[in-house]
Design an enzyme around this catalytic site. Structure first.
Site, PDB file in Angstrom:
ATOM      1  N   CYS A 235       5.984  -5.413  11.167  1.00  0.00           N
ATOM      2  CA  CYS A 235       4.761  -4.858  10.577  1.00  0.00           C
ATOM      3  C   CYS A 235       3.703  -4.409  11.577  1.00  0.00           C
ATOM      4  CB  CYS A 235       4.151  -5.886   9.622  1.00  0.00           C
ATOM      5  SG  CYS A 235       2.755  -5.177   8.717  1.00  0.00           S
TER       6      CYS A 235
ATOM      7  N   CYS B 114      -0.326  -1.844  -9.589  1.00  0.00           N
ATOM      8  CA  CYS B 114       0.465  -2.816  -8.840  1.00  0.00           C
ATOM      9  C   CYS B 114      -0.377  -3.247  -7.652  1.00  0.00           C
ATOM     10  CB  CYS B 114       1.778  -2.203  -8.362  1.00  0.00           C
ATOM     11  SG  CYS B 114       2.799  -3.371  -7.425  1.00  0.00           S
TER      12      CYS B 114
ATOM     13  N   CYS C 161       4.938 -11.024  10.844  1.00  0.00           N
ATOM     14  CA  CYS C 161       6.117 -10.272  10.389  1.00  0.00           C
ATOM     15  C   CYS C 161       6.507  -9.244  11.467  1.00  0.00           C
ATOM     16  CB  CYS C 161       5.823  -9.594   9.055  1.00  0.00           C
ATOM     17  SG  CYS C 161       4.969 -10.668   7.877  1.00  0.00           S
TER      18      CYS C 161
ATOM     19  N   CYS D 127      -0.105   1.665  -6.439  1.00  0.00           N
ATOM     20  CA  CYS D 127       0.210   0.396  -5.771  1.00  0.00           C
ATOM     21  C   CYS D 127      -0.779   0.145  -4.648  1.00  0.00           C
ATOM     22  CB  CYS D 127       1.612   0.439  -5.189  1.00  0.00           C
ATOM     23  SG  CYS D 127       2.868   0.854  -6.385  1.00  0.00           S
TER      24      CYS D 127
ATOM     25  N   CYS E 175       7.549  -7.247  -8.852  1.00  0.00           N
ATOM     26  CA  CYS E 175       8.160  -6.218  -8.011  1.00  0.00           C
ATOM     27  C   CYS E 175       8.563  -6.939  -6.737  1.00  0.00           C
ATOM     28  CB  CYS E 175       7.130  -5.114  -7.721  1.00  0.00           C
ATOM     29  SG  CYS E 175       7.655  -3.937  -6.447  1.00  0.00           S
TER      30      CYS E 175
ATOM     31  N   ARG F  55      13.800   0.935  -6.174  1.00  0.00           N
ATOM     32  CA  ARG F  55      12.972   1.940  -5.492  1.00  0.00           C
ATOM     33  C   ARG F  55      13.473   2.233  -4.086  1.00  0.00           C
ATOM     34  NH1 ARG F  55       7.984  -0.175  -5.854  1.00  0.00           N
ATOM     35  NH2 ARG F  55       7.934   0.598  -7.981  1.00  0.00           N
TER      36      ARG F  55
HETATM   37  N1  SAM Z   1       0.416  -8.443   3.316  1.00  0.00           N
HETATM   38  C1  SAM Z   1       1.101  -8.489   2.107  1.00  0.00           C
HETATM   39  C2  SAM Z   1       2.462  -9.108   2.230  1.00  0.00           C
HETATM   40  O1  SAM Z   1       3.069  -9.046   3.290  1.00  0.00           O
HETATM   41  O2  SAM Z   1       2.940  -9.640   1.234  1.00  0.00           O
HETATM   42  C3  SAM Z   1       1.232  -7.134   1.436  1.00  0.00           C
HETATM   43  C4  SAM Z   1       1.500  -5.900   2.254  1.00  0.00           C
HETATM   44  S1  SAM Z   1       3.027  -5.832   3.180  1.00  0.00           S
HETATM   45  C5  SAM Z   1       2.760  -4.460   4.227  1.00  0.00           C
HETATM   46  C6  SAM Z   1       4.220  -5.331   1.947  1.00  0.00           C
HETATM   47  C7  SAM Z   1       5.653  -5.124   2.363  1.00  0.00           C
HETATM   48  O3  SAM Z   1       5.782  -3.914   3.086  1.00  0.00           O
HETATM   49  C8  SAM Z   1       6.304  -6.152   3.276  1.00  0.00           C
HETATM   50  O4  SAM Z   1       6.713  -7.297   2.602  1.00  0.00           O
HETATM   51  C9  SAM Z   1       7.497  -5.374   3.798  1.00  0.00           C
HETATM   52  O5  SAM Z   1       8.606  -5.573   2.949  1.00  0.00           O
HETATM   53  C10 SAM Z   1       7.022  -3.914   3.731  1.00  0.00           C
HETATM   54  N2  SAM Z   1       6.873  -3.359   5.092  1.00  0.00           N
HETATM   55  C11 SAM Z   1       5.885  -3.608   5.964  1.00  0.00           C
HETATM   56  N3  SAM Z   1       6.074  -2.952   7.137  1.00  0.00           N
HETATM   57  C12 SAM Z   1       7.236  -2.266   6.999  1.00  0.00           C
HETATM   58  C13 SAM Z   1       7.967  -1.410   7.859  1.00  0.00           C
HETATM   59  N4  SAM Z   1       7.578  -1.150   9.099  1.00  0.00           N
HETATM   60  N5  SAM Z   1       9.106  -0.857   7.393  1.00  0.00           N
HETATM   61  C14 SAM Z   1       9.523  -1.127   6.128  1.00  0.00           C
HETATM   62  N6  SAM Z   1       8.876  -1.932   5.275  1.00  0.00           N
HETATM   63  C15 SAM Z   1       7.739  -2.513   5.698  1.00  0.00           C
HETATM   64 FE1  SF4 Z   2       3.158  -9.486   7.153  1.00  0.00          FE
HETATM   65 FE2  SF4 Z   2       2.168  -7.060   7.491  1.00  0.00          FE
HETATM   66 FE3  SF4 Z   2       1.918  -8.237   5.086  1.00  0.00          FE
HETATM   67 FE4  SF4 Z   2       0.521  -9.097   7.176  1.00  0.00          FE
HETATM   68  S1  SF4 Z   2       0.382  -7.067   6.217  1.00  0.00           S
HETATM   69  S2  SF4 Z   2       1.662 -10.369   5.759  1.00  0.00           S
HETATM   70  S3  SF4 Z   2       1.905  -8.804   8.897  1.00  0.00           S
HETATM   71  S4  SF4 Z   2       3.816  -7.604   6.086  1.00  0.00           S
END
Ligand code: SAM
Ligand code: SF4
Ligand code: DTB
Length: 328
Positions: A73, A141, A70, A110, A201, A273
């Site tokens: 991330c 959550c 992603c 969460c 959610c 949210r």
């Molecule tokens: N790894 C799991 C997943 O991706 O489904 C759960 C945790 S992930 C960090 C949850 C969400 O956080 C992502 O789907 C994204 O929408 C949001 N997120 C992650 N990094 C972000 C960032 N830098 N800015 C805004 N939202 C972010």
């Molecule tokens: Fe994607 Fe970050 Fe969630 Fe991993 S933790 S699946 S890199 S949003």
């Protein structure tokens, strides 16, 4: 489009529409700003007290080292960021955080893990966390990545209230952001969560260089799900150095507020949210987001790996706006 033409209700069993076209959504998005906010606030008042905000507190139960790609991330192992990979937190540590969250006034805890999907060996600990949070009288959550049906059933059995899994963007723009799992994978997980009887959610991120049509497409996916998600987190991209989206052009704040307003119009009874990115917003922008129908925030100094406004900053803003946290 005039307010008379606004048709939000339908013959669907829940009384809401699930057949929005992208054109209709863009027509909302492109309304004059004052008209759009007025319509969104009007709908908001039909379903919610406009002076109440729900508070959720985040805890990163497993940080970093994620195999997914992603582009936004900081927890992906593919990018070089300041985030260091950690193991799954001990249950007691997670519950200590939950007790603090409750003492601070949050009503939902969460828990997020940097996983593609949970492994069998992690499920017992995760279930203990869910039970412990419920025992404290907090809603739980979890966001753990993709879930199959059996995993969703296990989490439901443990008493999980909500599962967060974002669609992140439109089906088209999603492919520019993530290649290691498909949009359909996301929808399948949401179906498994819904099928297990866990509240959904689901929301996404804006400010990733997407077009207005992509924002409309993301909201179309969410609103046209068989049930509207109970919570819809709208994140403004937090740009983290080392991630591919670092340095992306900042979006117009009014476009962010429009996205919130359209989410409110399409999903009238869902909690919308105002999620990540509040540190980069001034008080006036946040107030406009609340006016446009946002009625939940992440509360507490940390999101997962990045910072969030301090509790005092938020309480001060609430006091100035005459807002009270839900549950108080
Ligand atoms: N790894 C799991 C997943 O991706 O489904 C759960 C945790 S992930 C960090 C949850 C969400 O956080 C992502 O789907 C994204 O929408 C949001 N997120 C992650 N990094 C972000 C960032 N830098 N800015 C805004 N939202 C972010
Ligand atoms: Fe994607 Fe970050 Fe969630 Fe991993 S933790 S699946 S890199 S949003
Ligand atoms: C969601 O939509 N936003 C939260 C939560 N669900 C898990 C996460 C925001 C993460 C922001 C970047 C970070 O702190 O790592």
């Amino acid at each position: 489009m005039s307010s008379e033409q606004l048709s939000l209700k339908s013959a669907y069993p829940d009384g809401f529409r699930h057949n929005w076209t992208k054109r209709e959504i863009l027509d909302f998005y492109n309304l004059p700003m004052m008209e759009l906010i007025y319509q969104a606030q009007t709908v908001h008042r039909e379903y919610f007290d406009p002076n109440k905000i729900q508070l959720s507190q985040l805890c990163s139960i497993k940080t970093g080292g994620c195999p997914e790609d992603c582009k936004y991330c900081p927890q992906s192992s593919r990018y070089s960021t300041d985030v260091e990979a950690e193991r799954l937190m001990a249950v007691e540590k997670v519950l200590e955080g939950a007790r603090n969250a409750k003492a601070n006034g949050a009503t939902r805890y969460c828990m997020g893990a940097a996983w593609r999907s949970p492994k069998g060996r992690d499920m017992d600990a995760v279930c203990d966390m869910i039970k412990g949070v419920a025992n404290l009288g907090l809603e739980s959550c979890m966001t753990l990545g993709m879930l199959d049906r059996a995993q969703a059933a296990t989490l439901k059995q443990a008493g999980l209230d909500y599962y967060n899994h974002n669609v992140d963007s439109s089906p088209e723009y999603y492919q520019e952001i993530i290649t290691t799992r498909s949009y359909q994978d996301r929808l399948d997980t949401l179906e498994n969560v819904r099928g297990a009887g866990i509240n959904v959610c689901s929301g996404g991120i804006v400010g990733m260089g997407e077009s207005k049509a992509d924002r409309a497409g993301m909201l179309q996916t969410l609103a046209n799900l068989p049930e509207h998600p109970g919570s819809v987190p709208i994140n403004m991209l937090v740009q983290v150095e080392g991630t591919p989206l670092y340095g992306e052009e900042q979006m117009d704040p009014f476009d962010f507020i429009r996205t919130i307003a359209v989410a409110r119009l399409l999903m009238p009874a869902s909690y919308v949210r105002l999620s990540a990115g509040r540190e980069a917003m001034n008080d006036e922008m946040q107030a406009l987001c609340f006016m446009a129908g946002a009625n939940s925030i992440f509360y507490g100094e940390k999101l997962l790996t990045t910072t969030n406004p301090t509790q005092n900053t938020d309480l001060d803003l609430f006091a100035r706006l005459g807002i009270t946290p839900e549950g108080k």
